[in-house]
Design an enzyme around this catalytic site. Structure first.
Site, PDB file in Angstrom:
ATOM      1  N   ASP A 175       7.108   6.779 -16.621  1.00  0.00           N
ATOM      2  CA  ASP A 175       7.131   5.409 -16.111  1.00  0.00           C
ATOM      3  C   ASP A 175       6.876   5.341 -14.611  1.00  0.00           C
ATOM      4  O   ASP A 175       7.040   6.310 -13.873  1.00  0.00           O
ATOM      5  CB  ASP A 175       8.455   4.731 -16.457  1.00  0.00           C
ATOM      6  CG  ASP A 175       9.679   5.528 -16.003  1.00  0.00           C
ATOM      7  OD1 ASP A 175       9.614   6.783 -16.012  1.00  0.00           O
ATOM      8  OD2 ASP A 175      10.692   4.909 -15.639  1.00  0.00           O
ATOM      9  N   GLU A 214      12.575   6.629 -17.198  1.00  0.00           N
ATOM     10  CA  GLU A 214      13.530   7.376 -16.360  1.00  0.00           C
ATOM     11  C   GLU A 214      14.112   6.490 -15.267  1.00  0.00           C
ATOM     12  O   GLU A 214      15.257   6.681 -14.853  1.00  0.00           O
ATOM     13  CB  GLU A 214      12.835   8.588 -15.729  1.00  0.00           C
ATOM     14  CG  GLU A 214      13.781   9.557 -15.030  1.00  0.00           C
ATOM     15  CD  GLU A 214      14.205   9.114 -13.637  1.00  0.00           C
ATOM     16  OE1 GLU A 214      15.385   9.336 -13.281  1.00  0.00           O
ATOM     17  OE2 GLU A 214      13.377   8.530 -12.905  1.00  0.00           O
ATOM     18  N   GLU A 215      13.339   5.504 -14.825  1.00  0.00           N
ATOM     19  CA  GLU A 215      13.742   4.709 -13.667  1.00  0.00           C
ATOM     20  C   GLU A 215      14.660   3.536 -14.002  1.00  0.00           C
ATOM     21  O   GLU A 215      15.048   2.784 -13.103  1.00  0.00           O
ATOM     22  CB  GLU A 215      12.481   4.154 -12.962  1.00  0.00           C
ATOM     23  CG  GLU A 215      11.536   5.214 -12.421  1.00  0.00           C
ATOM     24  CD  GLU A 215      12.068   5.885 -11.163  1.00  0.00           C
ATOM     25  OE1 GLU A 215      13.155   5.494 -10.682  1.00  0.00           O
ATOM     26  OE2 GLU A 215      11.382   6.792 -10.652  1.00  0.00           O
ATOM     27  N   ARG A 242      17.860  25.351  -7.575  1.00  0.00           N
ATOM     28  CA  ARG A 242      19.289  25.417  -7.280  1.00  0.00           C
ATOM     29  C   ARG A 242      20.042  25.557  -8.595  1.00  0.00           C
ATOM     30  O   ARG A 242      19.918  24.704  -9.486  1.00  0.00           O
ATOM     31  CB  ARG A 242      19.789  24.168  -6.552  1.00  0.00           C
ATOM     32  CG  ARG A 242      21.289  24.238  -6.253  1.00  0.00           C
ATOM     33  CD  ARG A 242      21.805  22.999  -5.554  1.00  0.00           C
ATOM     34  NE  ARG A 242      23.221  23.119  -5.257  1.00  0.00           N
ATOM     35  CZ  ARG A 242      23.730  23.727  -4.197  1.00  0.00           C
ATOM     36  NH1 ARG A 242      22.907  24.274  -3.307  1.00  0.00           N
ATOM     37  NH2 ARG A 242      25.032  23.799  -4.007  1.00  0.00           N
ATOM     38  N   HIS A 288       9.205   6.632  -3.823  1.00  0.00           N
ATOM     39  CA  HIS A 288       9.669   5.236  -3.864  1.00  0.00           C
ATOM     40  C   HIS A 288       9.202   4.450  -2.646  1.00  0.00           C
ATOM     41  O   HIS A 288       9.858   3.487  -2.236  1.00  0.00           O
ATOM     42  CB  HIS A 288      11.190   5.159  -4.006  1.00  0.00           C
ATOM     43  CG  HIS A 288      11.701   5.596  -5.350  1.00  0.00           C
ATOM     44  ND1 HIS A 288      12.645   4.902  -6.070  1.00  0.00           N
ATOM     45  CD2 HIS A 288      11.384   6.658  -6.123  1.00  0.00           C
ATOM     46  CE1 HIS A 288      12.889   5.515  -7.212  1.00  0.00           C
ATOM     47  NE2 HIS A 288      12.129   6.596  -7.264  1.00  0.00           N
TER      48      HIS A 288
END
Length: 395
Positions: free
Chosen positions: A81, A139-140, A180, A366
């Site tokens: 998306d 996802e957003e 990580r 963004h």
């Protein structure tokens, strides 16, 4: 040798992957509206002879079956998306959908997974096991496409032993990646609060119940949830991004409306903090004669990278790219719905460097100016393919 073979295939499929990315970038679609994107993904999988099924309406889940004997299953995930952002003008492959832009790199993730599919499908006679390709919507936007796909069985039939995802990182130069192990990204909850008082003339505050003054007390007090209630070993963030009190220089409004976010890295503390915030805000408002309506809209959980899968994936990245091109990531208080997968199975979510400061490519995600150095796509498809086959046991 596997590494050299994959490097050559990444070279061979590079231009095609760039084409995929530019097509997707030109035709972005908002969360849960990825109909053309889904159709495009299916078209490419059809051309590769990869079987797939639809899930979560616009989601696509493909399967590549290695021809050597193995029962190992590994999932790879890409989100599809875009965001409601108007892209800057002047780009050759800029968005053609007004007000919609792939400003978070999901076009990179989807095109990369298609490139990986091309590489792995061409090598299926050389490895054993099953690779599950997850092209995920939404996802957003809450509740997150990952949560819906999990409910619909994306981690079943067959059940993967682990899942790997990657995400663009403009602050890491192209050619490098970051890992990580352990806790990596925060949970994210949306806060909505209305403090209701009694408005009136600003010259006569004693005749009113001032929601602005009460809101100021609440905002200040709630920060003690972070500074005095949270275990200092658990990163915690409380931020208010919107405050509306429609009064005037001499008018005290009837109510004040706020929106904010709460983020942390521990699910037990997260739940307790929700209760404490609501209780504290309501108590302060009541003590001052007001009413406080406080809604916590629960978002994504925190993201944890499983130690063994992440450490081994990092080792394979060093093999493929060299130690100097694999960096250690710090915790990141932004949120990602890949976290839902990480709460259900072994997960590894790493960062793909896409920046190029020398070329002026450094804008954050963004933003209307976000872009990538497309050379990162060659690294992306090669590295994920290499990690996948090494995880499946190929040398």
């Amino acid at each position: 040798m596997l590494k050299e073979k994959i490097r050559q295939l990444a070279e061979d499929f590079f231009e095609e992957t760039v084409g995929f990315r530019r097509h997707l970038h030109q035709h972005p679609e908002l969360s849960f509206e990825e109909y053309e994107t889904s159709a495009f993904v299916k078209q490419q999988l059809d051309s590769l002879g990869i079987s797939y099924e639809r899930m979560a309406n616009t989601g696509v889940v493909g399967l590549i079956q290695g021809e050597k004997p193995s029962s190992t299953v590994l999932a790879l995930r890409a989100d599809m998306d875009a965001l409601p952002i108007q892209e800057v003008d002047g780009r050759r492959y800029g968005s053609q959908n007004v007000g919609v832009m792939h400003a978070c790199g999901h076009d990179v993730h989807t095109s990369s997974l298609l490139g990986v599919a091309s590489i792995l499908q061409s090598l299926k006679s050389e490895f054993g096991g099953t690779i599950k390709l997850i092209f995920q919507p939404g996802e957003e936007r809450l509740p997150g496409g990952a949560s819906i796909m999990i409910k619909e069985g994306v981690l079943e039939n067959p059940t993967p032993t682990g899942i790997i995802g990657q995400h663009v990182m403009p602050f890491i130069e192209t050619g490098k990646v970051g890992f990580r192990a352990g806790k990596y990204m925060a949970s994210c909850d949306e806060l909505f609060m209305t403090v209701k008082g009694k408005g009136g003339h600003g010259a006569h505050p004693h005749q009113n119940i001032d929601p602005i003054a009460i809101t100021a007390q609440i905002i200040t007090a709630l920060q003690q949830i972070v500074s005095r209630n949270a275990d200092p070993r658990i990163p915690t963030v409380l931020s208010w991004g919107k405050i509306v009190g429609n009064g005037a220089t001499n008018i005290i409004p009837d109510e004040v409306y706020l929106e904010g976010t709460f983020r942390t890295f521990d699910e037990k503390w997260r739940s307790e903090a929700h209760k404490q915030m609501v209780k504290m805000a309501a108590g302060i408002a009541e003590s001052m004669g007001a009413i406080c309506d406080f809604e916590v809209r629960k978002g994504y959980p925190f993201l944890i990278n499983e130690e063994r899968l992440t450490t081994s994936s990092r080792t394979f990245a060093v093999e493929y790219l060299g130690e100097e091109n694999v960096v250690e990531l710090d915790i990141w208080p932004a949120a990602e719905d890949f976290s839902y997968y990480s709460q259900e199975t072994n997960a590894c979510f790493y960062r793909l460097g896409t920046g190029n400061k020398a070329a002026g490519i450094s804008s954050a995600v963004h933003t209307p100016t976000f872009d990538i150095d497309e050379n990162a796509l060659k690294v992306s498809i090669g590295l994920m393919s290499y990690i996948t086959l090494r995880q499946l046991g190929e040398k």
